[in-house]
Design a protein around this motif. Structure first.
Motif, PDB file in Angstrom:
ATOM      1  N   VAL A  59      37.021  58.579  42.372  1.00  0.00           N
ATOM      2  CA  VAL A  59      35.650  58.415  42.660  1.00  0.00           C
ATOM      3  C   VAL A  59      35.498  57.081  43.444  1.00  0.00           C
ATOM      4  O   VAL A  59      35.060  57.143  44.718  1.00  0.00           O
TER       5      VAL A  59
ATOM      6  N   THR B 279      27.705  59.224  38.048  1.00  0.00           N
ATOM      7  CA  THR B 279      28.509  60.347  37.648  1.00  0.00           C
ATOM      8  C   THR B 279      28.185  60.927  36.216  1.00  0.00           C
ATOM      9  O   THR B 279      27.430  60.271  35.582  1.00  0.00           O
TER      10      THR B 279
ATOM     11  N   SER C 281      32.958  62.558  46.319  1.00  0.00           N
ATOM     12  CA  SER C 281      32.384  61.026  46.056  1.00  0.00           C
ATOM     13  C   SER C 281      31.888  60.491  47.253  1.00  0.00           C
ATOM     14  O   SER C 281      31.167  59.869  47.582  1.00  0.00           O
TER      15      SER C 281
END
Length: 335
Positions: free
Chosen positions: A78, A124, A299
């Protein structure tokens, strides 16, 4: 010499103020004027000085990643995706660990955004599934994008992946390899992806007229230890499955260790599959059959759609669902 805002102003035949308003994505600029300015920016290769802009405006040119996830490999992917998006735009990234169980989470994050002048948040799981938390951010007028939310709100900025479809397809492939006794390790109970992956597994089992054995379904939390503990429980049962599908690769690695400690060989005695295609999936031996999820691309896209919300020069993107890919390796065998 470097290109200045005056050069853009002259090339686009508009005022410096108009160029500034386009760069800062301010309202009340005609679409035709905006296109003309952006065309000049691209043609001249103009790149604003973010430090100078920060001094003149309320922006810090800083994004923050909020996370509460025990899987460090996922977090690394990410971060890498967001860094790649920030690299070309002059934005910086702050990493903020959160406790999703904290009663003060909402107020703490609002204070954090205010203290560090954060322009926007990338959120997230499981935080991206907490509607009260997200609503509080909306009321506080904080910009954000979410990764893998349980509900795709058309008014919000999000990126998601086809977790259900991928889990269904992988389970079906395991069945095609001759397996009917298939265990499953669930992911973190607060992550929407966990439910989607479990439901994909469950529906594939049922649609192939296979009976579900609840003794082979265990709750994990995406950590290696939770996979190991689940494996210990399953391998101490009177009967064990011929294959186990874990909701991520870290838990699959934990199962592999528990199997080896029990004297079971993979894939000779038991086949194994994971999800994510994290580095550990091909570092293990036998290498792990898994689902490759484009976490870095997801991401990166989450960062881009967020920056486009308040940066006039950022690439314009929409919320998007990303597709996963099955990766077959040595941990799965035909019966």
């Amino acid at each position: 010499m470097s290109v200045t805002i005056k050069d853009v102003s002259k090339d686009a035949s508009v005022s410096i103020k108009t160029v500034s308003r386009v760069i800062n994505n301010e309202a009340n600029v005609a679409e035709s004027t905006k296109k003309k300015v952006l065309l000049s920016v691209k043609k001249l290769g103009f790149k604003p000085n973010k430090s100078a802009q920060s001094l003149r405006s309320k922006k810090s040119y800083m994004l923050a990643l909020l996370y509460d996830n025990p899987n460090k490999s996922y977090l690394a992917d990410v971060q890498s995706g967001i860094f790649n998006a920030c690299k070309s735009t002059g934005y910086n990234l702050v990493i903020q660990e959160c406790d999703y169980k904290s009663s003060e989470l909402k107020n703490d994050i609002v204070q954090f955004v205010d203290d560090f002048r954060i322009d926007g948040l990338i959120i997230t799981p499981p935080l991206s599934d907490m509607s009260d938390f997200l609503n509080h951010l909306d009321l506080s007028e904080i910009q954000y994008s979410v990764i893998a939310p349980s509900t795709m709100n058309t008014e919000s900025l999000y990126v998601s992946s086809n977790d259900y479809e991928a889990a269904y397809t992988l389970t079906s492939e395991i069945i095609k390899h001759g397996h009917t006794d298939i265990g499953f390790i669930k992911g973190h109970p607060k992550h929407s992806a966990s439910n989607l992956r479990f439901n994909g597994y469950l529906d594939a089992i049922k649609n192939h007229n296979i009976e579900v054995n609840e003794n082979w379904i265990k709750q994990g939390n995406f950590s290696f230890k939770s996979g190991f503990d689940a494996g210990v429980e399953i391998f101490h049962s009177a009967a064990i499955p011929t294959a186990i599908f874990a909701s991520n690769d870290s838990m699959a690695a934990g199962i592999m260790k528990s199997a080896q400690m029990k004297g079971l060989k993979i894939p000779e005695d038991i086949s194994l599959a994971g999800f994510d295609d994290s580095p550990i999936a091909h570092q293990l031996w036998p290498a792990l059959t898994t689902v490759k999820q484009p976490v870095e691309k997801m991401s990166s896209h989450a960062a881009k759609i967020l920056m486009a919300k308040f940066d006039g020069l950022a690439e314009k993107n929409k919320s998007k669902e990303f597709k996963s890919e099955l990766i077959f390796r040595e941990s799965l065998k035909n019966l």
